[in-house]
Scaffold this motif. Structure first.
Motif, PDB file in Angstrom:
ATOM      1  N   LEU A 185       0.868  -1.172   0.000  1.00  0.00           N
ATOM      2  CA  LEU A 185       0.000   0.000   0.000  1.00  0.00           C
ATOM      3  C   LEU A 185       0.899   1.214   0.000  1.00  0.00           C
ATOM      4  CD1 LEU A 185      -2.811   1.343   0.346  1.00  0.00           C
ATOM      5  CD2 LEU A 185      -2.268   1.465   2.753  1.00  0.00           C
ATOM      6  N   PHE A 186       1.086   1.806  -1.158  1.00  0.00           N
ATOM      7  CA  PHE A 186       1.995   2.945  -1.249  1.00  0.00           C
ATOM      8  C   PHE A 186       1.192   4.181  -1.589  1.00  0.00           C
ATOM      9  CE2 PHE A 186       5.259   0.462  -0.311  1.00  0.00           C
ATOM     10  CZ  PHE A 186       6.457   0.548  -1.020  1.00  0.00           C
ATOM     11  N   LEU A 187       1.043   5.035  -0.629  1.00  0.00           N
ATOM     12  CA  LEU A 187       0.367   6.312  -0.859  1.00  0.00           C
ATOM     13  C   LEU A 187       1.418   7.391  -0.703  1.00  0.00           C
ATOM     14  CD1 LEU A 187      -2.708   5.203   1.082  1.00  0.00           C
ATOM     15  CD2 LEU A 187      -2.666   5.727  -1.320  1.00  0.00           C
TER      16      LEU A 187
ATOM     17  N   VAL B 219       7.738  13.384   4.350  1.00  0.00           N
ATOM     18  CA  VAL B 219       8.984  12.928   3.735  1.00  0.00           C
ATOM     19  C   VAL B 219       9.366  11.574   4.319  1.00  0.00           C
ATOM     20  CG1 VAL B 219      11.455  13.377   3.490  1.00  0.00           C
ATOM     21  CG2 VAL B 219       9.822  15.240   3.185  1.00  0.00           C
ATOM     22  N   ALA B 220       9.227  11.451   5.631  1.00  0.00           N
ATOM     23  CA  ALA B 220       9.542  10.177   6.286  1.00  0.00           C
ATOM     24  C   ALA B 220       8.661   9.056   5.745  1.00  0.00           C
ATOM     25  CB  ALA B 220       9.356  10.308   7.799  1.00  0.00           C
ATOM     26  N   ASN B 221       7.382   9.341   5.528  1.00  0.00           N
ATOM     27  CA  ASN B 221       6.470   8.346   4.971  1.00  0.00           C
ATOM     28  C   ASN B 221       6.965   7.864   3.611  1.00  0.00           C
ATOM     29  OD1 ASN B 221       3.624   7.039   4.734  1.00  0.00           O
ATOM     30  ND2 ASN B 221       3.797   8.278   2.887  1.00  0.00           N
ATOM     31  N   ASN B 222       7.318   8.794   2.741  1.00  0.00           N
ATOM     32  CA  ASN B 222       7.788   8.421   1.415  1.00  0.00           C
ATOM     33  C   ASN B 222       9.081   7.619   1.481  1.00  0.00           C
ATOM     34  OD1 ASN B 222       5.605   9.762   0.404  1.00  0.00           O
ATOM     35  ND2 ASN B 222       6.758  11.444  -0.508  1.00  0.00           N
ATOM     36  N   PHE B 223       9.988   8.032   2.351  1.00  0.00           N
ATOM     37  CA  PHE B 223      11.252   7.318   2.481  1.00  0.00           C
ATOM     38  C   PHE B 223      11.006   5.911   3.013  1.00  0.00           C
ATOM     39  CE2 PHE B 223      15.465   6.924   4.958  1.00  0.00           C
ATOM     40  CZ  PHE B 223      16.104   6.350   3.872  1.00  0.00           C
ATOM     41  N   ALA B 224      10.126   5.802   3.998  1.00  0.00           N
ATOM     42  CA  ALA B 224       9.802   4.483   4.552  1.00  0.00           C
ATOM     43  C   ALA B 224       9.171   3.588   3.492  1.00  0.00           C
ATOM     44  CB  ALA B 224       8.870   4.631   5.753  1.00  0.00           C
ATOM     45  N   LEU B 225       8.339   4.172   2.639  1.00  0.00           N
ATOM     46  CA  LEU B 225       7.725   3.397   1.566  1.00  0.00           C
ATOM     47  C   LEU B 225       8.776   2.889   0.582  1.00  0.00           C
ATOM     48  CD1 LEU B 225       4.549   5.529   0.806  1.00  0.00           C
ATOM     49  CD2 LEU B 225       4.659   3.357   2.015  1.00  0.00           C
ATOM     50  N   ALA B 226       9.760   3.726   0.288  1.00  0.00           N
ATOM     51  CA  ALA B 226      10.843   3.300  -0.604  1.00  0.00           C
ATOM     52  C   ALA B 226      11.658   2.180   0.039  1.00  0.00           C
ATOM     53  CB  ALA B 226      11.733   4.484  -0.946  1.00  0.00           C
ATOM     54  N   LEU B 227      11.912   2.309   1.331  1.00  0.00           N
ATOM     55  CA  LEU B 227      12.640   1.263   2.057  1.00  0.00           C
ATOM     56  C   LEU B 227      11.831  -0.032   2.053  1.00  0.00           C
ATOM     57  CD1 LEU B 227      13.874   3.380   5.083  1.00  0.00           C
ATOM     58  CD2 LEU B 227      15.347   2.351   3.341  1.00  0.00           C
ATOM     59  N   ARG B 228      10.551   0.105   2.270  1.00  0.00           N
ATOM     60  CA  ARG B 228       9.682  -1.068   2.261  1.00  0.00           C
ATOM     61  C   ARG B 228       9.671  -1.712   0.873  1.00  0.00           C
ATOM     62  NH1 ARG B 228       3.187  -0.998   3.020  1.00  0.00           N
ATOM     63  NH2 ARG B 228       2.863  -3.262   3.110  1.00  0.00           N
ATOM     64  N   GLY B 229       9.686  -0.885  -0.152  1.00  0.00           N
ATOM     65  CA  GLY B 229       9.687  -1.395  -1.511  1.00  0.00           C
ATOM     66  C   GLY B 229      10.937  -2.166  -1.862  1.00  0.00           C
ATOM     67  N   THR B 230      12.034  -1.860  -1.175  1.00  0.00           N
ATOM     68  CA  THR B 230      13.282  -2.598  -1.403  1.00  0.00           C
ATOM     69  C   THR B 230      13.467  -3.723  -0.402  1.00  0.00           C
ATOM     70  OG1 THR B 230      14.538  -1.013  -0.053  1.00  0.00           O
ATOM     71  CG2 THR B 230      14.428  -0.586  -2.425  1.00  0.00           C
TER      72      THR B 230
ATOM     73  N   ALA C  77      12.577   0.754   7.526  1.00  0.00           N
ATOM     74  CA  ALA C  77      11.334   1.508   7.331  1.00  0.00           C
ATOM     75  C   ALA C  77      10.658   1.772   8.670  1.00  0.00           C
ATOM     76  CB  ALA C  77      10.401   0.734   6.407  1.00  0.00           C
ATOM     77  N   LYS C  78      10.650   0.766   9.536  1.00  0.00           N
ATOM     78  CA  LYS C  78      10.048   0.935  10.859  1.00  0.00           C
ATOM     79  C   LYS C  78      10.790   2.011  11.654  1.00  0.00           C
ATOM     80  CE  LYS C  78       8.970  -1.547  15.142  1.00  0.00           C
ATOM     81  NZ  LYS C  78       9.143  -2.803  15.900  1.00  0.00           N
TER      82      LYS C  78
ATOM     83  N   TYR D 211       1.990   2.807   7.986  1.00  0.00           N
ATOM     84  CA  TYR D 211       2.734   2.293   9.133  1.00  0.00           C
ATOM     85  C   TYR D 211       2.118   0.981   9.617  1.00  0.00           C
ATOM     86  CZ  TYR D 211       5.021   2.461  13.768  1.00  0.00           C
ATOM     87  OH  TYR D 211       5.748   2.181  14.899  1.00  0.00           O
ATOM     88  N   ALA D 212       0.791   0.947   9.669  1.00  0.00           N
ATOM     89  CA  ALA D 212       0.097  -0.258  10.116  1.00  0.00           C
ATOM     90  C   ALA D 212       0.339  -1.422   9.166  1.00  0.00           C
ATOM     91  CB  ALA D 212      -1.400   0.022  10.245  1.00  0.00           C
ATOM     92  N   TYR D 213       0.320  -1.161   7.867  1.00  0.00           N
ATOM     93  CA  TYR D 213       0.582  -2.220   6.897  1.00  0.00           C
ATOM     94  C   TYR D 213       1.979  -2.791   7.081  1.00  0.00           C
ATOM     95  CZ  TYR D 213      -3.477  -2.389   3.834  1.00  0.00           C
ATOM     96  OH  TYR D 213      -4.736  -2.613   3.326  1.00  0.00           O
ATOM     97  N   LEU D 214       2.944  -1.916   7.303  1.00  0.00           N
ATOM     98  CA  LEU D 214       4.315  -2.379   7.522  1.00  0.00           C
ATOM     99  C   LEU D 214       4.378  -3.287   8.749  1.00  0.00           C
ATOM    100  CD1 LEU D 214       7.455  -2.131   6.944  1.00  0.00           C
ATOM    101  CD2 LEU D 214       7.401  -0.239   8.609  1.00  0.00           C
TER     102      LEU D 214
END
Length: 279
Positions: free
Chosen positions: A5-7, A199-210, A216-217, A237-240
């Motif tokens: 879930l990448f928003l 910004v943190a959300n987007n960075f965490a999503l990129a980390l999660r994507g890799t 990411a947490k 965050y919940a999805y992660l």
């Protein structure tokens, strides 16, 4: 790897002191059952506005920008424009004043006018990465993403550590699922401002994507995502926590907060679907 879930928040740029401008409201999750990236479709200005520009050479009578910063802080559009006019009366090529005026036009959903103003500012100060970033945002506002990308890249060629341009370029790559490239740029933006939850959300999503779930947490935790009232940040965050880290206890806590804070049916539906995976 599970779908994500990448928003993504396309984050926004203005001259004077560094400041984070407001970011347009993000799109809610889609109802198609997938975890797709959804970019911001706000028509006013999507992106990280650079509230910082390189200090211009002092000009007689207007070397002190404290009054302009005060006008910006007030959020009063007329006060800002009146102040800008005073600065430009002393120096029509004052890049900082022009940049502020351009941002005001961008916020007023006048990207074409803003672009002309930013172009004048760039003519006066061609090595100012923040102004180039803002110029790129005028194309984002008109859905000309390819042209925007070229300008974000140009801003980063001028200043490889420009946080706003890096955040914007990284967010575009995240939306396109180019996670490694997104991670590269978003890390720059995040390092400059770890407290910016978007910004943190987007960075965490990129980390999660890799696949770097633990990192990411940490990003979410350091940015205070759990204390955020932004439903998209909380949901990501919940999805992660639930899907990637199997931390059901903390995941349930975040889901409970989402259900308490929102009445949005799309968000609520996502929260309930995720909660069902815990039970």
């Amino acid at each position: 790897m599970k779908k994500l879930l990448f928003l993504v928040f396309i984050i926004s740029g203005c001259a004077t002191e560094p400041q984070n401008d407001s970011v347009p409201a993000p799109q809610v999750p889609s109802k198609n059952g997938g975890n797709e990236v959804e970019g911001n479709k706000d028509s006013s200005h999507s992106g990280e506005v650079a509230e910082e520009a390189n200090e211009p050479a002092p000009q007689p009578g207007n070397a002190n920008y404290d009054q302009l910063k005060s006008a910006l802080d007030s959020g009063n559009a007329k006060k800002i424009e009146d102040m800008v006019v005073q600065y430009l009366a002393h120096n029509p090529k004052d890049s900082r004043a022009l940049n502020v005026l351009g941002v005001q036009q961008l916020k007023a959903n006048k990207p074409s006018t803003a672009r002309m103003i930013f172009k004048k500012a760039m003519d006066a100060d061609p090595r100012n990465a923040s102004i180039v970033n803002n110029y790129a945002l005028t194309y984002m506002a008109e859905n000309e993403e390819w042209r925007a990308i070229q300008e974000f890249k140009r801003a980063l060629e001028i200043d490889p550590r420009n946080a706003a341009a890096a955040a914007n370029l990284g967010s575009i790559h995240a939306k396109a699922k180019n996670y490694n490239e997104a991670r590269r740029w978003l890390e720059i933006a995040y390092d400059k401002n770890k407290s910016n939850v978007k910004v943190a959300n987007n960075f965490a999503l990129a980390l999660r994507g890799t696949g770097d779930y633990s990192a990411a947490k940490r990003v979410y935790e350091k940015s205070g995502a759990a204390e955020s009232k932004d439903m998209i940040v909380l949901l990501n965050y919940a999805y992660l926590l639930v899907e990637n880290l199997n931390d059901k206890t903390k995941g349930q806590t975040v889901i409970n907060k989402i259900k308490f804070l929102t009445s949005d049916p799309a968000i609520m539906e996502r929260a309930k679907m995720l909660e069902a995976k815990i039970k």
